[in-house]
Design a protein around this motif. Structure first.
Motif, PDB file in Angstrom:
ATOM      1  N   VAL A   1       0.848  -1.180   0.000  1.00 13.46           N
ATOM      2  CA  VAL A   1       0.000   0.000   0.000  1.00 13.46           C
ATOM      3  C   VAL A   1       0.887   1.235   0.000  1.00 13.46           C
ATOM      4  O   VAL A   1       1.772   1.361   0.843  1.00 13.46           O
ATOM      5  N   GLN A   2       0.634   2.112  -0.946  1.00 14.96           N
ATOM      6  CA  GLN A   2       1.344   3.393  -0.960  1.00 14.96           C
ATOM      7  C   GLN A   2       0.443   4.460  -0.354  1.00 14.96           C
ATOM      8  O   GLN A   2      -0.708   4.597  -0.730  1.00 14.96           O
ATOM      9  N   LEU A   3       1.000   5.197   0.576  1.00 11.99           N
ATOM     10  CA  LEU A   3       0.245   6.233   1.256  1.00 11.99           C
ATOM     11  C   LEU A   3       0.766   7.597   0.827  1.00 11.99           C
ATOM     12  O   LEU A   3       1.974   7.823   0.821  1.00 11.99           O
ATOM     13  N   GLN A   4      -0.143   8.485   0.504  1.00  7.09           N
ATOM     14  CA  GLN A   4       0.229   9.815   0.039  1.00  7.09           C
ATOM     15  C   GLN A   4      -0.418  10.848   0.940  1.00  7.09           C
ATOM     16  O   GLN A   4      -1.636  11.040   0.896  1.00  7.09           O
ATOM     17  N   ALA A   5       0.401  11.495   1.744  1.00  7.81           N
ATOM     18  CA  ALA A   5      -0.092  12.516   2.665  1.00  7.81           C
ATOM     19  C   ALA A   5      -0.032  13.884   2.004  1.00  7.81           C
ATOM     20  O   ALA A   5       0.864  14.168   1.208  1.00  7.81           O
ATOM     21  N   SER A   6      -0.982  14.716   2.357  1.00  7.75           N
ATOM     22  CA  SER A   6      -1.023  16.065   1.804  1.00  7.75           C
ATOM     23  C   SER A   6      -1.798  16.977   2.735  1.00  7.75           C
ATOM     24  O   SER A   6      -2.449  16.513   3.680  1.00  7.75           O
ATOM     25  N   GLY A   7      -1.723  18.273   2.461  1.00  4.81           N
ATOM     26  CA  GLY A   7      -2.541  19.225   3.186  1.00  4.81           C
ATOM     27  C   GLY A   7      -1.831  20.044   4.232  1.00  4.81           C
ATOM     28  O   GLY A   7      -2.452  20.909   4.851  1.00  4.81           O
ATOM     29  N   GLY A   8      -0.564  19.802   4.465  1.00  3.79           N
ATOM     30  CA  GLY A   8       0.157  20.583   5.442  1.00  3.79           C
ATOM     31  C   GLY A   8       0.344  22.021   4.992  1.00  3.79           C
ATOM     32  O   GLY A   8       0.070  22.366   3.838  1.00  3.79           O
ATOM     33  N   GLY A   9       0.802  22.862   5.905  1.00  8.91           N
ATOM     34  CA  GLY A   9       1.023  24.249   5.549  1.00  8.91           C
ATOM     35  C   GLY A   9       1.363  25.077   6.765  1.00  8.91           C
ATOM     36  O   GLY A   9       1.576  24.547   7.859  1.00  8.91           O
ATOM     37  N   LEU A  10       1.406  26.378   6.560  1.00  7.82           N
ATOM     38  CA  LEU A  10       1.715  27.342   7.614  1.00  7.82           C
ATOM     39  C   LEU A  10       0.428  28.029   8.038  1.00  7.82           C
ATOM     40  O   LEU A  10      -0.277  28.613   7.209  1.00  7.82           O
ATOM     41  N   VAL A  11       0.124  27.936   9.330  1.00  8.14           N
ATOM     42  CA  VAL A  11      -1.077  28.570   9.862  1.00  8.14           C
ATOM     43  C   VAL A  11      -0.712  29.302  11.146  1.00  8.14           C
ATOM     44  O   VAL A  11       0.380  29.122  11.685  1.00  8.14           O
ATOM     45  N   GLN A  12      -1.645  30.092  11.628  1.00  7.00           N
ATOM     46  CA  GLN A  12      -1.443  30.798  12.891  1.00  7.00           C
ATOM     47  C   GLN A  12      -2.094  30.034  14.040  1.00  7.00           C
ATOM     48  O   GLN A  12      -3.020  29.236  13.832  1.00  7.00           O
ATOM     49  N   ALA A  13      -1.630  30.294  15.229  1.00  7.36           N
ATOM     50  CA  ALA A  13      -2.211  29.670  16.407  1.00  7.36           C
ATOM     51  C   ALA A  13      -3.713  29.967  16.451  1.00  7.36           C
ATOM     52  O   ALA A  13      -4.143  31.100  16.196  1.00  7.36           O
ATOM     53  N   GLY A  14      -4.478  28.919  16.754  1.00 12.13           N
ATOM     54  CA  GLY A  14      -5.931  29.056  16.797  1.00 12.13           C
ATOM     55  C   GLY A  14      -6.618  28.678  15.506  1.00 12.13           C
ATOM     56  O   GLY A  14      -7.841  28.482  15.482  1.00 12.13           O
ATOM     57  N   ASP A  15      -5.861  28.575  14.431  1.00 11.36           N
ATOM     58  CA  ASP A  15      -6.432  28.217  13.132  1.00 11.36           C
ATOM     59  C   ASP A  15      -6.720  26.732  13.051  1.00 11.36           C
ATOM     60  O   ASP A  15      -6.336  25.938  13.923  1.00 11.36           O
ATOM     61  N   SER A  16      -7.366  26.348  11.951  1.00 12.90           N
ATOM     62  CA  SER A  16      -7.665  24.947  11.665  1.00 12.90           C
ATOM     63  C   SER A  16      -6.983  24.523  10.370  1.00 12.90           C
ATOM     64  O   SER A  16      -6.713  25.356   9.492  1.00 12.90           O
ATOM     65  N   LEU A  17      -6.733  23.240  10.271  1.00 15.41           N
ATOM     66  CA  LEU A  17      -6.104  22.684   9.072  1.00 15.41           C
ATOM     67  C   LEU A  17      -6.496  21.220   8.983  1.00 15.41           C
ATOM     68  O   LEU A  17      -6.641  20.549  10.005  1.00 15.41           O
ATOM     69  N   ARG A  18      -6.667  20.726   7.768  1.00 12.61           N
ATOM     70  CA  ARG A  18      -6.965  19.314   7.572  1.00 12.61           C
ATOM     71  C   ARG A  18      -5.893  18.688   6.696  1.00 12.61           C
ATOM     72  O   ARG A  18      -5.626  19.178   5.592  1.00 12.61           O
ATOM     73  N   VAL A  19      -5.298  17.633   7.194  1.00 10.22           N
ATOM     74  CA  VAL A  19      -4.348  16.865   6.396  1.00 10.22           C
ATOM     75  C   VAL A  19      -5.014  15.578   5.960  1.00 10.22           C
ATOM     76  O   VAL A  19      -5.908  15.059   6.636  1.00 10.22           O
TER      77      VAL A  19
ATOM     78  N   TYR B   1       3.678  15.512   9.917  1.00  7.01           N
ATOM     79  CA  TYR B   1       2.627  14.559  10.232  1.00  7.01           C
ATOM     80  C   TYR B   1       2.682  13.394   9.247  1.00  7.01           C
ATOM     81  O   TYR B   1       2.733  13.602   8.027  1.00  7.01           O
ATOM     82  N   TYR B   2       2.676  12.193   9.809  1.00  4.05           N
ATOM     83  CA  TYR B   2       2.768  10.978   9.013  1.00  4.05           C
ATOM     84  C   TYR B   2       1.515  10.132   9.205  1.00  4.05           C
ATOM     85  O   TYR B   2       1.053   9.950  10.335  1.00  4.05           O
TER      86      TYR B   2
END
Length: 126
Positions: free
Chosen positions: A1-19, A93-94
């Motif tokens: 199985v090959q896993l492909q992670a994406s969605g990281g980035g630079l955000v400010q404290a209190g923000d939301s992000l989905r990987v 994040y892995y």
């Protein structure tokens, strides 16, 4: 199985992000899935884990109540929704996967996972 992670980035404290973590080559059906992270200068740390059925999801105390792990069967993709981010959440994040189930206590062990994504960097500024 090959896993492909994406969605990281630079955000400010209190923000939301989905990987995201997508499986290439097969489905996640029957797998145990997990998210780990490695902060600069620190060891890899358990974040969350779930059986593909989604009936049971477990979180590290440090993210409980802020992070949510979910999956999309049709897309063979698992997500980590991160809310109220803190600078201490800064890490690569892995995603990880292994066939079959693990007991709850074992889900935190990175050595029990067979497949790993390449990691996606999340940086939270203060």
């Amino acid at each position: 199985v090959q896993l492909q992670a994406s969605g990281g980035g630079l955000v400010q404290a209190g923000d939301s992000l989905r990987v995201s973590c997508a499986a290439a080559g097969r489905t996640f059906s029957g797998y145990t899935l997990a998210w780990f992270r490695r902060a600069p200068g620190k060891e890899r740390e358990f974040v969350a884990a779930s059986r593909w059925s989604g009936t049971s999801t477990y979180y590290a105390d440090s993210v409980k109540g802020r992070f949510t792990m979910s999956s999309d069967n049709a897309k063979n993709t698992v997500y980590l929704q991160m809310n109220k981010l803190k600078p201490g959440d800064t890490a690569v994040y892995y995603c990880a996967a292994r066939p079959g189930n693990l007991i709850v206590g074992a889900m935190r062990r990175p050595d029990l996972y067979d497949f790993w994504g390449q990691g996606t960097l999340v940086t939270v500024s203060s």
